[in-house]
Design a protein around this motif. Structure first.
Motif, short mmCIF file in Angstrom:
data_model
loop_
_atom_site.label_atom_id
_atom_site.label_comp_id
_atom_site.label_asym_id
_atom_site.label_seq_id
_atom_site.Cartn_x
_atom_site.Cartn_y
_atom_site.Cartn_z
N LEU A 1 0.82 -1.21 0.00
CA LEU A 1 0.00 0.00 0.00
C LEU A 1 0.86 1.26 0.00
N ASP A 2 0.38 2.26 -0.69
CA ASP A 2 1.06 3.56 -0.71
C ASP A 2 1.11 4.11 0.73
N VAL A 3 2.32 4.49 1.18
CA VAL A 3 2.51 4.92 2.57
C VAL A 3 1.67 6.15 2.90
N THR A 4 1.59 7.09 1.96
CA THR A 4 0.81 8.31 2.19
C THR A 4 -0.67 7.99 2.38
N LYS A 5 -1.19 7.08 1.52
CA LYS A 5 -2.60 6.71 1.62
C LYS A 5 -2.88 5.90 2.89
N LEU A 6 -1.94 5.06 3.26
CA LEU A 6 -2.11 4.27 4.48
C LEU A 6 -2.11 5.19 5.70
N ALA A 7 -1.24 6.19 5.70
CA ALA A 7 -1.20 7.16 6.80
C ALA A 7 -2.51 7.93 6.88
N SER A 8 -3.04 8.31 5.72
CA SER A 8 -4.32 9.03 5.70
C SER A 8 -5.47 8.15 6.19
N LEU A 9 -5.39 6.85 5.86
CA LEU A 9 -6.42 5.91 6.31
C LEU A 9 -6.38 5.78 7.84
N LEU A 10 -5.18 5.74 8.40
CA LEU A 10 -5.04 5.69 9.85
C LEU A 10 -5.66 6.94 10.49
N ASP A 11 -5.42 8.09 9.88
CA ASP A 11 -5.99 9.35 10.38
C ASP A 11 -7.52 9.32 10.32
N THR A 12 -8.05 8.76 9.23
CA THR A 12 -9.50 8.67 9.06
C THR A 12 -10.13 7.81 10.15
N ILE A 13 -9.55 6.62 10.37
CA ILE A 13 -10.09 5.69 11.36
C ILE A 13 -9.85 6.21 12.78
N ASN A 14 -8.88 7.08 12.93
CA ASN A 14 -8.61 7.69 14.23
C ASN A 14 -9.80 8.53 14.71
#
Length: 520
Positions: free
Chosen positions: A130-143
């Protein structure tokens, strides 16, 4: 005059989260992406519960116990090592190795909590690249999911269920079998009323039947501790979804030691269930080899189900698993209502043995995975007079041994997600209410809705369970003036022919003026 502000309705959190998470999917297929997103939702939930219990221990002066698993497990909270905690991961969300850190966190949680054995995504994040930037954004979303904000609201359960339905929609036909549309599950629960005892699903998918059973019990002020849940699932990734779904809701369940084929590796051989809710695969072909399972005890007293189609294999598996007073509600393709050969013989015997209680044909376009017509079967091991408690209400059932109630619900759905239909809550209550009233007293047959057929009627129709053979249909054309209608059609047709002749003549004239004559 001040300009009035336009009021906008705030979207539910599950909708907002889905929209944000789906935008981050990129090239990852929904079938893969669901394990990523649902795995992170579980991780956030487990961490929130852990931190809540940790804070409680500190407040009680038990700080020296905050790293001891037993002080979490006694409250049904999963113990998380530091590297498995959401706070640890969110701080490192933008690191290049975040995928590996998430995989390690999930693996460690599963290793430290026996009840989660085989439940969590295994090496998904690293493998998918997975793209690191998108994965980081997904973590922020679920946060943004605060699972502890309102203890009365099952926030994470709502989010998980919503995401399951959206992923099933996204995967479409031929996939998404892990999810049964919510309104169908609700209807089954309201009809068989799984209030107390053992509940079993032989093809449990992501566990939706179990979740709705718990909701039914809660709605009737029952005790969740008075039920036991058993299930089985063939696909390993779906088996994990089900275990996570139950864990998120604090539901204990026995789904077997592993993902396994219900026919070839039955994980609950001696089980006797009070309630069965199921949506097994439709028209499953080659489910057994020619000489396989020929003497299986589940078919005892019946013909062996044909290897070309598993529908009656599923039926007999469920009949064999029912307790003495057990009741089952399950979905099958409509072909099972009238098939020939071994299917005919088994169906006839089921009817003669007084097991079939109701058959409901459902609207088309209810399922996200197929557009074939399906029906809901209610099988009851004890149709004789009995008294059963449902919540504070005691139901007195009259003798229904020699009758089967048929429903035609093809026109009962309401639009859903543009190309699908679902049942409204009011419709579910009307259908279930009619069924329960019929169980207790005489009811009127309603054209195009329901009909109570006696066994001798069914025998005369050669043991067909197709509802349209019994339910009356209103002739909507009986008040039409056919002579007037035909005269109107005659006039319209004459005008069409006249217009066609004129067009043909005009075209011939044009060609003639250009020096080209067309002979017909």
């Amino acid at each position: 005059m001040a300009k009035q502000k336009k009021e906008t309705k705030e979207k539910p959190i599950e909708v907002t989260l889905w929209e944000a998470a789906n935008k981050l999917r990129g090239s990852v297929e929904p079938a893969e992406y669901k394990h990523v997103v649902l795995g992170l939702i579980f991780l956030k939930f487990a961490s929130d519960k852990f931190e809540e219990q940790r804070a409680k221990l500190i407040a009680e002066g038990k700080e020296k116990y905050i790293e001891k698993p037993e002080f979490y497990n006694m409250n049904n909270v999963f113990f998380l090592e530091e590297a498995s905690r959401w706070s640890f991961l969110i701080k490192r969300a933008k690191q290049s190795d975040i995928a590996l850190l998430i995989d390690t966190a999930l693996h460690t949680i599963e290793k430290n909590n026996k009840s989660l054995k085989g439940a969590l995504p295994d090496n998904y994040f690293s493998r998918l690249g997975l793209d690191v930037t998108k994965l980081a954004s997904l973590l922020d979303t679920i946060n943004d999911i605060d699972t502890t904000r309102d203890p009365k609201q099952d926030v994470v359960g709502k989010v998980y269920e919503y995401f399951l339905s959206k992923f099933a929609l996204a995967e479409g036909k031929g996939k998404g079998e892990f999810y049964t549309p919510k309104s169908i599950v609700n209807l089954i629960a309201e009809m068989i009323e799984p209030y107390k005892g053992i509940i079993y699903d032989p093809a449990c998918g992501s566990g939706g039947m179990f979740v709705q059973s718990i909701k039914f019990i809660e709605a009737h002020h029952g005790n969740k501790k008075e039920i036991s849940i058993y299930g089985q699932e063939y696909t390993n990734t779906t088996y994990k979804l089900a275990k996570m779904n139950l864990a998120i809701r604090g539901i204990s369940g026995n789904l077997g030691d592993k993902a396994a084929d219900t026919f070839l590796d039955d994980q609950h051989k001696d089980l006797k269930a009070d309630f069965i809710m199921a949506n097994p695969p439709f028209n499953q072909k080659d489910w057994r080899a020619e000489n396989e399972l020929t003497d299986d005890p589940r078919w005892r007293g019946y013909d062996i189900p044909p290897k070309s189609n598993a529908n009656y294999g599923w039926i007999l598996n469920m009949v064999a698993k029912l307790s003495e007073n057990g009741i089952a509600g399950f979905i099958l393709a409509n072909g099972a209502l009238s098939g020939g050969g071994e299917e005919y013989k088994i169906r006839r015997k089921l009817i003669e043995n007084n097991l079939v209680e109701a058959i409901l044909v459902l609207p088309s376009s209810m399922f996200y995975t197929t557009d074939i017509s399906v029906s809901l079967w209610i099988i009851n091991k004890n149709k004789k007079e009995q008294v059963r408690a449902v919540g504070s209400e005691k139901r007195h059932f009259r003798n229904r041994v020699k009758e089967i109630l048929f429903f035609d619900l093809r026109k009962s759905g309401i639009p859903f997600e543009k190309k699908f239909v679902q049942f409204s809550d009011e419709t579910i209550q009307h259908i279930a209410g009619t069924f329960h009233k019929w169980q207790q007293t005489e009811i009127e047959n309603v054209p195009e809705f329901c009909y109570s057929a006696k066994i001798d009627e069914i025998e005369k129709k050669d043991f067909s369970l197709v509802p349209s053979k019994y339910i009356a249909f209103v002739n909507r054309d009986e008040n039409i003036d056919f002579d007037k209608k035909m005269k109107t059609l005659q006039s319209d047709f004459a005008n069409l022919l006249k217009a066609e002749t004129q067009s043909k003549n005009d075209l011939l004239t044009v060609f003639k003026e250009l020096g080209y004559e067309i002979k017909l």
